[in-house]
Scaffold this motif. Structure first.
Motif, PDB file in Angstrom:
ATOM      1  N   SER A 260       3.001   6.703   7.648  1.00 16.79           N
ATOM      2  CA  SER A 260       3.905   7.080   6.146  1.00 16.79           C
ATOM      3  C   SER A 260       5.442   6.958   6.492  1.00 16.79           C
ATOM      4  O   SER A 260       5.974   7.927   7.111  1.00 16.79           O
ATOM      5  CB  SER A 260       3.399   8.572   5.544  1.00 16.79           C
ATOM      6  N   GLY A 261       5.908   5.900   5.989  1.00 16.17           N
ATOM      7  CA  GLY A 261       7.178   5.698   6.020  1.00 16.17           C
ATOM      8  C   GLY A 261       7.529   5.497   7.721  1.00 16.17           C
ATOM      9  O   GLY A 261       6.800   4.671   8.290  1.00 16.17           O
ATOM     10  N   ASP A 262       8.604   6.253   8.276  1.00 20.13           N
ATOM     11  CA  ASP A 262       8.673   6.205   9.711  1.00 20.13           C
ATOM     12  C   ASP A 262       7.781   7.293  10.497  1.00 20.13           C
ATOM     13  O   ASP A 262       8.199   7.302  11.588  1.00 20.13           O
ATOM     14  CB  ASP A 262       9.998   6.598   9.865  1.00 20.13           C
ATOM     15  N   ASP A 263       6.806   7.935   9.825  1.00 23.86           N
ATOM     16  CA  ASP A 263       6.364   9.192  10.417  1.00 23.86           C
ATOM     17  C   ASP A 263       4.601   8.749  10.414  1.00 23.86           C
ATOM     18  O   ASP A 263       4.290   7.763   9.750  1.00 23.86           O
ATOM     19  CB  ASP A 263       6.599  10.349   9.445  1.00 23.86           C
ATOM     20  N   TYR A 264       4.281   9.424  11.390  1.00 25.20           N
ATOM     21  CA  TYR A 264       2.899   9.725  11.385  1.00 25.20           C
ATOM     22  C   TYR A 264       2.307  10.887  11.269  1.00 25.20           C
ATOM     23  O   TYR A 264       2.587  11.836  11.698  1.00 25.20           O
ATOM     24  CB  TYR A 264       2.155   9.192  12.896  1.00 25.20           C
ATOM     25  N   THR A 265       1.271  10.884  10.182  1.00 25.58           N
ATOM     26  CA  THR A 265       0.582  12.151   9.873  1.00 25.58           C
ATOM     27  C   THR A 265      -0.963  12.011  10.289  1.00 25.58           C
ATOM     28  O   THR A 265      -1.299  11.121  10.395  1.00 25.58           O
ATOM     29  CB  THR A 265       0.972  12.464   8.451  1.00 25.58           C
ATOM     30  N   VAL A 266      -1.379  13.193  10.406  1.00 22.99           N
ATOM     31  CA  VAL A 266      -2.915  13.328  10.685  1.00 22.99           C
ATOM     32  C   VAL A 266      -3.858  13.119   9.454  1.00 22.99           C
ATOM     33  O   VAL A 266      -3.757  14.055   8.671  1.00 22.99           O
ATOM     34  CB  VAL A 266      -3.238  14.684  11.359  1.00 22.99           C
ATOM     35  N   GLY A 267      -4.550  12.046   9.375  1.00 24.67           N
ATOM     36  CA  GLY A 267      -5.500  11.882   8.171  1.00 24.67           C
ATOM     37  C   GLY A 267      -6.845  12.753   8.519  1.00 24.67           C
ATOM     38  O   GLY A 267      -7.312  13.234   7.598  1.00 24.67           O
TER      39      GLY A 267
ATOM     40  N   LEU B  42       0.886  -1.148   0.073  1.00 26.09           N
ATOM     41  CA  LEU B  42       0.042  -0.023  -0.103  1.00 26.09           C
ATOM     42  C   LEU B  42       0.842   1.235   0.179  1.00 26.09           C
ATOM     43  O   LEU B  42       1.741   1.443   0.799  1.00 26.09           O
ATOM     44  CB  LEU B  42      -0.950  -0.049   1.293  1.00 26.09           C
ATOM     45  N   ASP B  43       0.519   2.199  -0.961  1.00 27.65           N
ATOM     46  CA  ASP B  43       1.530   3.272  -1.062  1.00 27.65           C
ATOM     47  C   ASP B  43       3.115   2.941  -1.144  1.00 27.65           C
ATOM     48  O   ASP B  43       4.238   3.741  -0.643  1.00 27.65           O
ATOM     49  CB  ASP B  43       1.265   4.490   0.018  1.00 27.65           C
ATOM     50  N   GLY B  44       3.245   1.830  -1.827  1.00 29.68           N
ATOM     51  CA  GLY B  44       4.635   1.358  -2.120  1.00 29.68           C
ATOM     52  C   GLY B  44       5.337   0.765  -0.702  1.00 29.68           C
ATOM     53  O   GLY B  44       6.703   0.276  -0.845  1.00 29.68           O
ATOM     54  N   ARG B  45       4.563   0.562   0.296  1.00 22.90           N
ATOM     55  CA  ARG B  45       5.293  -0.208   1.217  1.00 22.90           C
ATOM     56  C   ARG B  45       4.524  -1.660   1.786  1.00 22.90           C
ATOM     57  O   ARG B  45       3.400  -1.943   1.610  1.00 22.90           O
ATOM     58  CB  ARG B  45       4.874   0.801   2.609  1.00 22.90           C
TER      59      ARG B  45
ATOM     60  N   ARG C 284       8.940  -4.277  14.398  1.00 21.73           N
ATOM     61  CA  ARG C 284       9.101  -5.747  14.564  1.00 21.73           C
ATOM     62  C   ARG C 284       9.036  -6.409  13.170  1.00 21.73           C
ATOM     63  O   ARG C 284       8.371  -5.831  12.339  1.00 21.73           O
ATOM     64  CB  ARG C 284       8.077  -6.269  15.399  1.00 21.73           C
ATOM     65  N   ARG C 285       9.677  -7.670  12.969  1.00 18.53           N
ATOM     66  CA  ARG C 285       9.931  -8.326  11.783  1.00 18.53           C
ATOM     67  C   ARG C 285       8.659  -9.443  11.855  1.00 18.53           C
ATOM     68  O   ARG C 285       8.926 -10.354  12.376  1.00 18.53           O
ATOM     69  CB  ARG C 285      11.203  -8.978  11.544  1.00 18.53           C
ATOM     70  N   VAL C 286       7.705  -9.416  11.076  1.00 19.99           N
ATOM     71  CA  VAL C 286       6.846 -10.418  10.837  1.00 19.99           C
ATOM     72  C   VAL C 286       6.647 -10.867   9.413  1.00 19.99           C
ATOM     73  O   VAL C 286       6.849 -10.072   8.448  1.00 19.99           O
ATOM     74  CB  VAL C 286       5.359 -10.216  11.128  1.00 19.99           C
ATOM     75  N   GLU C 287       6.694 -12.219   9.164  1.00 15.72           N
ATOM     76  CA  GLU C 287       6.957 -12.538   7.655  1.00 15.72           C
ATOM     77  C   GLU C 287       5.922 -13.567   7.343  1.00 15.72           C
ATOM     78  O   GLU C 287       6.187 -14.237   6.141  1.00 15.72           O
ATOM     79  CB  GLU C 287       8.444 -13.388   7.707  1.00 15.72           C
ATOM     80  N   ALA C 288       4.845 -14.029   8.050  1.00 16.43           N
ATOM     81  CA  ALA C 288       3.971 -14.912   7.646  1.00 16.43           C
ATOM     82  C   ALA C 288       2.668 -14.774   8.044  1.00 16.43           C
ATOM     83  O   ALA C 288       2.276 -14.003   9.371  1.00 16.43           O
ATOM     84  CB  ALA C 288       4.323 -16.438   7.928  1.00 16.43           C
TER      85      ALA C 288
ATOM     86  N   ASP D 193       5.607  -4.875   6.734  1.00 12.79           N
ATOM     87  CA  ASP D 193       6.317  -3.618   7.311  1.00 12.79           C
ATOM     88  C   ASP D 193       5.506  -2.714   7.817  1.00 12.79           C
ATOM     89  O   ASP D 193       5.775  -1.829   9.038  1.00 12.79           O
ATOM     90  CB  ASP D 193       7.346  -3.050   6.351  1.00 12.79           C
ATOM     91  N   LEU D 194       4.386  -2.155   7.108  1.00 12.08           N
ATOM     92  CA  LEU D 194       3.520  -0.953   7.318  1.00 12.08           C
ATOM     93  C   LEU D 194       2.842  -1.418   8.750  1.00 12.08           C
ATOM     94  O   LEU D 194       2.599  -0.531   9.488  1.00 12.08           O
ATOM     95  CB  LEU D 194       2.365  -1.075   6.306  1.00 12.08           C
ATOM     96  N   LEU D 195       2.297  -2.651   8.952  1.00  9.07           N
ATOM     97  CA  LEU D 195       1.602  -3.068  10.145  1.00  9.07           C
ATOM     98  C   LEU D 195       2.577  -3.257  11.418  1.00  9.07           C
ATOM     99  O   LEU D 195       2.100  -2.706  12.528  1.00  9.07           O
ATOM    100  CB  LEU D 195       0.779  -4.132  10.044  1.00  9.07           C
ATOM    101  N   PHE D 196       3.735  -3.712  11.002  1.00 10.92           N
ATOM    102  CA  PHE D 196       4.304  -4.193  12.279  1.00 10.92           C
ATOM    103  C   PHE D 196       5.647  -3.907  12.648  1.00 10.92           C
ATOM    104  O   PHE D 196       6.260  -3.831  13.655  1.00 10.92           O
ATOM    105  CB  PHE D 196       4.687  -5.955  12.093  1.00 10.92           C
TER     106      PHE D 196
END
Length: 417
Positions: free
Chosen positions: A342-349, A119-122, A132-136, A126-129
């Motif tokens: 967004s990447g390493d940042d949090y923005t206000v939606g 989603l949005d290239g990510r 922490r590294r989750v792979e399955a 990775d986006l969710l976790f």
């Protein structure tokens, strides 16, 4: 958006909010329990309010690879990260072999999904976790081969042969799709029947926007806010589902003889805008429910299921609920912001609203949330951001923001939801 882009978008979104895009393949044939172990119990850790367990995969070279997997009761197929999919040789037709505790499992290669989508290239894992590294994803189609016990208090997941456990608690019948393992329960809110998927892998209960609109026509007092906040903001994606969603608090949600008090839920906003959804329907939910045994009104998430020791006997079509802690009617109390990661940042939606009035004065959509009470959020996991915004109503939080490259600081009150 092209047809291919639209499909990839929904495949990614489906993995994000918990379902896999590939059509499920029945596990009745090639897939099997490979070891003689009768029952196993494994520890659960939580990442982004989602249960994770360790799986031990066997590579093509015979070496073992230990990875964290998301226990996703709303997913019909096993999903691997793209790197792990290739490392294990699944694309070459090699069946997926792994252990959970002492139980060995084999899944046909055709039933395994290559990557969770983006989603949005990510990458969505990775986006969710992250960090922490989750792979399955450990899906319902594997879990359905067992009787399972999710025990949040003990932080364990138990897998046992069907019919071998004698759980205590309130028995509630479920309907299970025989191929995907996705289980639904009939819930009742007031006069309204809501068929819901059981999914402890989702941090919060989400409902169709049309279902919530119908509830509010009968019970407008159940409305709490417009815009997802706290754990209901579970995707942290720049989507109308969260940004334009409606928060409600159901005073009672009945599952047969079991009554759940003060259940919070997000009625999702229009995926394609109000005009688009009016023309084509609730596309997200219509796609999401395909692996379910019946059309559904949403899913029952971790805000409810984490209060119980939940036993699911898939073969018998039965669940058993043993309460471990009281319901928390304050589980969303916090600063009324819908966040986007967004990447390493949090923005206000969005700034959440009540009766048309914003709940946080001075904050604007697009502001980057740098810190809360001096606690930096850059690179932090979602649970850190949720926790930073939580609090007792009336507490004042200091928000450090960035707007158009300029620092902005303001104070905001914690609100009840």
């Amino acid at each position: 958006m092209s047809r291919r882009s639209l499909r990839l978008f929904f495949c990614g979104l489906a993995a994000l909010l918990p379902v896999a895009c590939a059509a499920p393949t029945s596990l009745d044939g090639p897939a099997a329990v490979a070891s003689d172990a009768a029952t196993t119990r494994v520890p659960i850790v939580y990442g982004s309010q989602r249960p994770l367990v360790e799986l031990v995969f066997t590579g093509a070279d015979g070496r073992e690879r230990r990875v964290l997997a998301w226990v996703n009761m709303g997913a019909p197929t096993a999903v691997l990260s793209k790197n792990l999919y290739r490392e294990l040789g699944i694309g070459a037709g090699r069946d997926l072999a792994f252990r959970i505790g002492e139980i060995g499992i084999t899944v046909p290669a055709a039933s395994v999904t290559d990557g969770p989508g983006e989603l949005d290239g990510r990458d969505l894992f990775d986006l969710l976790f992250a960090p922490r590294r989750v792979e399955a994803i450990l899906p319902a189609s594997v879990l359905r081969r067992f009787t399972i016990v999710l025990d949040p208090a003990a932080r364990t997941l138990t897998l046992a042969p069907p019919g071998t456990l004698k759980p205590t608690g309130v028995p509630i019948p479920i309907r299970v799709d025989p191929a995907t393992g996705i289980a639904t329960v009939e819930a009742r809110a007031g006069e309204t029947v809501l068929p819901l998927v059981l999914d402890a892998g989702a941090p919060y209960t989400w409902l169709r926007g049309t279902a919530v609109a119908g509830l509010l026509r009968l019970h407008p007092e159940w409305h709490r806010a417009d815009g997802a906040v706290g754990h209901s903001n579970l995707a942290m994606a720049d989507l109308g589902l969260e940004r334009d969603g409606t928060l409600v608090r159901l005073p009672d949600l009945a599952l047969g003889d079991l009554v759940l008090p003060a259940v919070g839920a997000l009625g999702t906003g229009p995926m394609l805008g109000r005009v688009g959804d009016a023309l084509v329907g609730e596309m997200f939910w219509d796609l999401w429910q395909r692996p379910a045994p019946i059309p559904v009104a949403g899913w029952l998430g971790g805000n409810v299921l984490s209060d119980f020791r939940l036993t699911i006997d898939y073969a018998a079509g039965q669940s058993t609920w043993q309460r471990q802690r009281p319901a928390d009617p304050h589980d969303l109390d916090g600063i009324g912001l819908t966040l986007v990661r967004s990447g390493d940042d949090y923005t206000v939606g969005r700034v959440a609203e009540r009766t048309g009035e914003p709940l946080v004065a001075g904050v604007e959509p697009g502001d980057r949330l740098v810190a809360v009470d001096g606690r930096p959020l850059r690179g932090a996991a979602p649970e850190v951001a949720w926790d930073a915004l939580r609090g007792r109503p009336g507490t004042i939080r200091r928000l450090d923001l960035e707007r158009d490259g300029r620092p902005v600081q303001m104070e905001a009150p914690v609100m009840p939801f």
